[in-house]
Design an enzyme around this catalytic site. Structure first.
Site, mmCIF file in Angstrom:
data_model
loop_
_atom_site.group_PDB
_atom_site.id
_atom_site.type_symbol
_atom_site.label_atom_id
_atom_site.label_comp_id
_atom_site.label_asym_id
_atom_site.label_seq_id
_atom_site.Cartn_x
_atom_site.Cartn_y
_atom_site.Cartn_z
ATOM 1 N N PRO A 92 0.809 -1.222 0.000
ATOM 2 C CG PRO A 92 -0.092 -1.070 2.151
ATOM 3 C CD PRO A 92 0.602 -2.023 1.227
ATOM 4 C CD GLU A 119 0.375 -4.171 10.998
ATOM 5 O OE1 GLU A 119 0.483 -2.974 10.665
ATOM 6 O OE2 GLU A 119 -0.718 -4.748 11.133
ATOM 7 N NE ARG A 157 -7.285 -6.379 -20.859
ATOM 8 C CZ ARG A 157 -7.634 -5.439 -21.715
ATOM 9 N NH1 ARG A 157 -6.905 -4.335 -21.791
ATOM 10 N NH2 ARG A 157 -8.688 -5.581 -22.490
ATOM 11 C CG ASP A 172 -8.640 -1.732 -23.109
ATOM 12 O OD1 ASP A 172 -9.735 -2.149 -23.494
ATOM 13 O OD2 ASP A 172 -7.656 -2.452 -22.884
#
Length: 259
Positions: A92, A119, A157, A172
């Site tokens: 994150p 963590e 992709r 896209d």
């Protein structure tokens, strides 16, 4: 051409097995466009209990992934697959993953995806072995496995020959910082709603213009932040001025200080 290799390091290898054996990902593997190798980090632990985490120095909540098993797992990948590769920690705290990052990674030959847990990982492993940290959004998952699958799917992709239609990836949503235009298929009428006449005209120029304008309108409405970095050709700007969309774009960019 050698297939692109994804090496995934995780303490839950079964977590990834089914999703990576379905759909386009399975087809890409069958056609040897990509290879996916999943390694269990626990196999590189140094004790009988296969311990991969421990309490943090200095106290605090949760557990931290130990550096030795992680380092040994990456070292094994280096031994088994000499050559250029990019070691990425799913975290994150990483750089936000987006289409441009996917496009950049699709030009690599080998990605090593380290799935963080708890963590986080010991900072010494990160500083010695990790070349890049990637986050798939401002939210917290129980581990990096889902993020690794997102990266694999998005990057795969973009590899030439993976998608059946060569234009699919280039047109896209987000391929040029615009959301994709609305899509329609049969039947022509559904619950009293008709397919737009422009799409039924058979005039390719008219269809392209309709889709472009619809794409810009949708982006202005849903993701105005993307408009700040979108670029348009002279012909596109002329079309935008015709429908007054240039003023909306200018208003958004003026807020951001962009001309």
């Amino acid at each position: 051409m050698e297939p692109m290799l994804f090496s995934v390091l995780t303490i839950f290898p079964e977590f990834l097995s089914s999703p990576l054996c379905e759909g386009i990902i399975r087809k890409a593997q069958d056609e040897e466009k990509i290879r996916i190798e999943i390694s269990n980090i626990r196999e590189f632990a140094r004790d009988r209990q296969a311990t991969t985490d421990d309490r943090p120095y200095g106290g605090g909540e949760g557990m931290v992934m130990k550096p030795e098993p992680l380092a040994a797992a990456v070292q094994r990948v280096h031994r088994d697959h000499p050559g250029n590769k990019r070691v990425i920690l799913l975290s994150p705290q990483g750089t936000m993953f987006n289409q441009s990052v996917a496009e950049r990674l699709s030009r690599e030959h080998h990605l090593v995806l380290v799935c963080g847990r708890y963590e986080g990982v010991d900072e010494r492993f990160r500083s010695n072995y990790v070349e890049e940290e990637i986050s798939i959004g401002d939210f917290i998952l129980t581990g990096g496995e889902l993020a690794a699958m997102v990266v694999i799917d998005s990057v795969t992709r973009l590899i030439p020959g993976v998608l059946g239609c060569s234009d699919s990836a280039t047109k896209d949503s987000l391929s040029r910082n615009l959301l994709k235009h609305p899509q329609f298929t049969r039947p022509r009428t559904f619950e009293n709603l008709e397919v737009p006449a422009d799409l039924l005209s058979g005039d390719h120029k008219r269809i392209d213009q309709f889709r472009f304008l619809a794409s810009v309108r949708r982006t202005l409405h849903r993701r105005p932040d993307l408009i700040r970095s979108s670029t348009f050709s002279d012909a596109e700007m002329k079309l935008l001025r015709k429908y007054g969309l240039d003023r909306e774009i200018l208003a958004i960019r003026n807020k951001d200080g962009r001309p």
